[in-house]
Design a protein around this motif. Structure first.
Motif, PDB file in Angstrom:
ATOM      1  N   ILE A 159       0.880  -1.519   0.143  1.00 39.71           N
ATOM      2  CA  ILE A 159      -0.201   0.071   0.593  1.00 39.71           C
ATOM      3  C   ILE A 159       0.720   1.255  -0.194  1.00 39.71           C
ATOM      4  N   GLY A 160       1.026   1.792  -1.160  1.00 38.26           N
ATOM      5  CA  GLY A 160       2.224   3.029  -1.058  1.00 38.26           C
ATOM      6  C   GLY A 160       3.776   2.143  -0.856  1.00 38.26           C
ATOM      7  N   ASP A 161       4.015   2.969   0.136  1.00 34.15           N
ATOM      8  CA  ASP A 161       5.097   2.284   0.797  1.00 34.15           C
ATOM      9  C   ASP A 161       5.347   1.365   1.514  1.00 34.15           C
ATOM     10  N   TRP A 162       4.454   1.443   2.481  1.00 35.43           N
ATOM     11  CA  TRP A 162       3.825   0.349   3.039  1.00 35.43           C
ATOM     12  C   TRP A 162       3.694  -0.870   2.756  1.00 35.43           C
ATOM     13  N   LEU A 163       4.729  -1.970   2.916  1.00 35.28           N
ATOM     14  CA  LEU A 163       3.988  -3.326   3.123  1.00 35.28           C
ATOM     15  C   LEU A 163       3.208  -4.254   4.070  1.00 35.28           C
ATOM     16  N   LEU A 164       1.942  -4.912   4.071  1.00 31.44           N
ATOM     17  CA  LEU A 164       2.175  -5.314   5.383  1.00 31.44           C
ATOM     18  C   LEU A 164       2.304  -6.885   5.171  1.00 31.44           C
ATOM     19  N   PHE A 165       2.679  -8.015   5.982  1.00 27.52           N
ATOM     20  CA  PHE A 165       2.817  -9.093   5.083  1.00 27.52           C
ATOM     21  C   PHE A 165       2.689 -10.182   7.007  1.00 27.52           C
ATOM     22  N   GLY A 166       2.753 -11.424   6.170  1.00 32.21           N
ATOM     23  CA  GLY A 166       2.855 -12.729   6.848  1.00 32.21           C
ATOM     24  C   GLY A 166       3.631 -13.830   6.570  1.00 32.21           C
ATOM     25  N   LYS A 167       3.817 -14.028   7.686  1.00 30.25           N
ATOM     26  CA  LYS A 167       5.070 -15.750   7.040  1.00 30.25           C
ATOM     27  C   LYS A 167       4.834 -16.766   8.072  1.00 30.25           C
ATOM     28  N   VAL A 168       5.065 -17.414   7.144  1.00 32.74           N
ATOM     29  CA  VAL A 168       5.935 -18.849   8.057  1.00 32.74           C
ATOM     30  C   VAL A 168       6.229 -19.695   7.184  1.00 32.74           C
ATOM     31  N   GLY A 169       6.861 -20.260   8.180  1.00 35.20           N
ATOM     32  CA  GLY A 169       8.403 -20.705   8.119  1.00 35.20           C
ATOM     33  C   GLY A 169       9.268 -22.195   8.814  1.00 35.20           C
ATOM     34  N   ALA A 170      10.054 -22.421   8.490  1.00 35.49           N
ATOM     35  CA  ALA A 170      10.719 -23.933   9.010  1.00 35.49           C
ATOM     36  C   ALA A 170      12.501 -23.394   9.495  1.00 35.49           C
ATOM     37  N   GLY A 171      12.846 -24.651  10.403  1.00 41.86           N
ATOM     38  CA  GLY A 171      14.290 -24.150  10.236  1.00 41.86           C
ATOM     39  C   GLY A 171      15.148 -25.038  11.664  1.00 41.86           C
ATOM     40  N   VAL A 172      15.885 -25.164  12.099  1.00 42.99           N
ATOM     41  CA  VAL A 172      16.431 -26.395  13.422  1.00 42.99           C
ATOM     42  C   VAL A 172      17.013 -25.178  14.130  1.00 42.99           C
ATOM     43  N   ALA A 173      17.140 -25.596  15.492  1.00 42.78           N
ATOM     44  CA  ALA A 173      18.271 -24.856  16.294  1.00 42.78           C
ATOM     45  C   ALA A 173      19.086 -25.523  16.883  1.00 42.78           C
ATOM     46  N   PHE A 174      20.098 -24.844  16.558  1.00 45.93           N
ATOM     47  CA  PHE A 174      21.537 -25.415  17.516  1.00 45.93           C
ATOM     48  C   PHE A 174      21.850 -25.550  19.531  1.00 45.93           C
ATOM     49  N   ILE A 175      21.485 -26.299  20.048  1.00 44.83           N
ATOM     50  CA  ILE A 175      21.122 -25.389  21.056  1.00 44.83           C
ATOM     51  C   ILE A 175      22.523 -26.194  22.227  1.00 44.83           C
ATOM     52  N   LYS A 176      22.732 -25.903  23.109  1.00 51.32           N
ATOM     53  CA  LYS A 176      24.221 -26.217  23.691  1.00 51.32           C
ATOM     54  C   LYS A 176      23.746 -26.225  24.923  1.00 51.32           C
ATOM     55  N   GLU A 177      23.467 -27.405  26.097  1.00 52.20           N
ATOM     56  CA  GLU A 177      23.338 -26.984  27.543  1.00 52.20           C
ATOM     57  C   GLU A 177      24.515 -27.471  27.983  1.00 52.20           C
ATOM     58  N   THR A 178      24.337 -27.037  29.213  1.00 56.57           N
ATOM     59  CA  THR A 178      25.859 -27.672  30.597  1.00 56.57           C
ATOM     60  C   THR A 178      25.427 -27.150  31.780  1.00 56.57           C
ATOM     61  N   ILE A 179      25.798 -27.721  32.493  1.00 61.57           N
ATOM     62  CA  ILE A 179      25.989 -27.532  33.918  1.00 61.57           C
ATOM     63  C   ILE A 179      27.465 -27.868  34.269  1.00 61.57           C
ATOM     64  N   ILE A 180      27.331 -26.867  35.237  1.00 56.69           N
ATOM     65  CA  ILE A 180      28.844 -27.141  35.709  1.00 56.69           C
ATOM     66  C   ILE A 180      29.004 -27.096  37.596  1.00 56.69           C
ATOM     67  N   GLN A 181      29.896 -27.511  38.098  1.00 55.60           N
ATOM     68  CA  GLN A 181      29.806 -28.237  39.444  1.00 55.60           C
ATOM     69  C   GLN A 181      31.129 -28.230  40.515  1.00 55.60           C
ATOM     70  N   ASP A 182      30.741 -26.731  41.171  1.00 54.29           N
ATOM     71  CA  ASP A 182      31.571 -26.420  41.748  1.00 54.29           C
ATOM     72  C   ASP A 182      32.196 -26.853  43.054  1.00 54.29           C
ATOM     73  N   ASP A 183      32.273 -27.418  42.399  1.00 54.62           N
ATOM     74  CA  ASP A 183      33.540 -28.228  44.300  1.00 54.62           C
ATOM     75  C   ASP A 183      34.713 -27.913  45.329  1.00 54.62           C
ATOM     76  N   SER A 184      35.188 -26.722  44.558  1.00 56.40           N
ATOM     77  CA  SER A 184      36.182 -26.757  44.728  1.00 56.40           C
ATOM     78  C   SER A 184      36.662 -26.336  46.321  1.00 56.40           C
ATOM     79  N   GLU A 185      35.166 -25.324  47.245  1.00 57.98           N
ATOM     80  CA  GLU A 185      35.748 -25.558  48.197  1.00 57.98           C
ATOM     81  C   GLU A 185      35.655 -26.598  49.478  1.00 57.98           C
ATOM     82  N   SER A 186      35.952 -27.806  48.194  1.00 56.80           N
ATOM     83  CA  SER A 186      34.898 -28.798  49.590  1.00 56.80           C
ATOM     84  C   SER A 186      35.860 -29.477  50.042  1.00 56.80           C
ATOM     85  N   VAL A 187      36.111 -30.155  50.492  1.00 59.32           N
ATOM     86  CA  VAL A 187      37.571 -31.303  51.243  1.00 59.32           C
ATOM     87  C   VAL A 187      37.405 -32.648  51.736  1.00 59.32           C
ATOM     88  N   TYR A 188      38.075 -33.748  50.958  1.00 60.74           N
ATOM     89  CA  TYR A 188      37.981 -34.721  50.928  1.00 60.74           C
ATOM     90  C   TYR A 188      38.969 -35.526  51.888  1.00 60.74           C
TER      91      TYR A 188
END
Length: 282
Positions: A159-188
């Motif tokens: 509409i003139g210089d304006w564009l109204l739009f919709g979209k639908v798509g698909a893809g992939v996600a590259f996910i990384k999860e990490t658990i860190i256990q800081d036990d450095s203050e423990s004494v065994y």
């Protein structure tokens, strides 16, 4: 998100005045975007590390960004096109339970026995392999949607210089999860020595007596990376200039991650975003 319209107006003013004759936006284009995202929160199930009462994966910056490239086809005021995009999200981190602390008490008995008579004041020592002098562990969990490339089909109305739009798509996600256990203050202990002291009759008490060959704990990290499919739905508006445009867009991104998280939780991720972008046609 209230600031996005203000930012959009500022960008429009900065780009320049619109051309009244520029209604054909067909051809190639490319640009970048900034995104204000909702927190994708997942409450964990009981796993090796956490339970559902511990935390939700939602502690991260709401800002992200990315780039896009696409092509428009213009037919009588209707725009049909294809767009490829890639988004990058910041890391989300949570520390659910702070630091757990336990210290061994040498002054209080940990066991009481009866039935074996020894003269009062008799002391016997025992040594057992291992043991904990001090326990001080801190857990932290992080996950990151490191990159999300998607391809979307777009359809809109010029509409003139304006564009109204919709979209639908698909893809992939590259996910990384990490658990860190800081036990450095423990004494065994390499070896734990115990002291059994007899009182009147056949009654005795056993105390911890010494931690032999003590050593400190360590910081350990466990990671899991995986790729999950993504669904994208969105709608927005573009203001076009001579060869450039500014875009304001709302988007829902759903990552089908159920069954792929190994360290915590087992749910899909859904993020609702408000995006502002700038592009150039060529």
């Amino acid at each position: 998100m209230r600031t996005l319209p203000i930012v959009a107006v500022a960008l429009l003013a900065a780009v320049g005045a619109a051309s009244a004759d520029d209604k054909d936006v067909s051809g190639w284009y490319a640009g970048g975007f900034l995104s204000l995202d909702s927190a994708a929160s997942i409450t964990s199930e009981c796993t090796t590390y956490f339970c559902s009462s511990d935390f939700s994966k939602s502690d991260r910056s709401p800002l992200s960004g990315g780039a896009f490239v696409g092509r428009n086809f213009y037919v009588d005021g209707t725009v049909i096109g294809v767009e490829a995009a890639v988004g990058f999200s910041p890391k989300a981190t949570s520390e659910p339970n702070g630091r757990e602390i336990f210290s061994r008490n040498y002054d209080e008995p940990f066991a009481w026995q009866s039935g074996w008579y020894q003269p009062p004041g008799t002391v016997r020592y025992y040594e057992n392999e291992g043991g904990t002098e001090r326990y001080s562990r801190k857990l932290s969990y992080s996950y990151q949607n490191r990159a999300t490339p998607t391809i979307s089909a777009r359809m809109g109305k010029q509409i003139g210089d304006w564009l109204l739009f919709g979209k639908v798509g698909a893809g992939v996600a590259f996910i990384k999860e990490t658990i860190i256990q800081d036990d450095s203050e423990s004494v065994y202990c390499g070896t734990t020595r115990q002291r059994q002291v007899w009182e009147a009759g056949a009654h005795s008490k056993t105390y911890y007596d010494a931690c032999i060959n003590p050593y400190s704990g360590a910081v350990t990290k466990e990671t899991n990376t995986f790729v999950a499919p993504v669904g994208v739905f969105g709608a927005g508006v573009e203001k076009h200039f001579a060869r450039s445009f500014v875009r304001l867009e709302g988007e829902i991104q759903h990552v089908f991650s159920k069954g792929r998280f190994e360290l915590i939780g087992d749910e899909d991720l859904t993020t609702v975003s408000a995006k502002i972008g700038f592009g150039v046609r060529f």
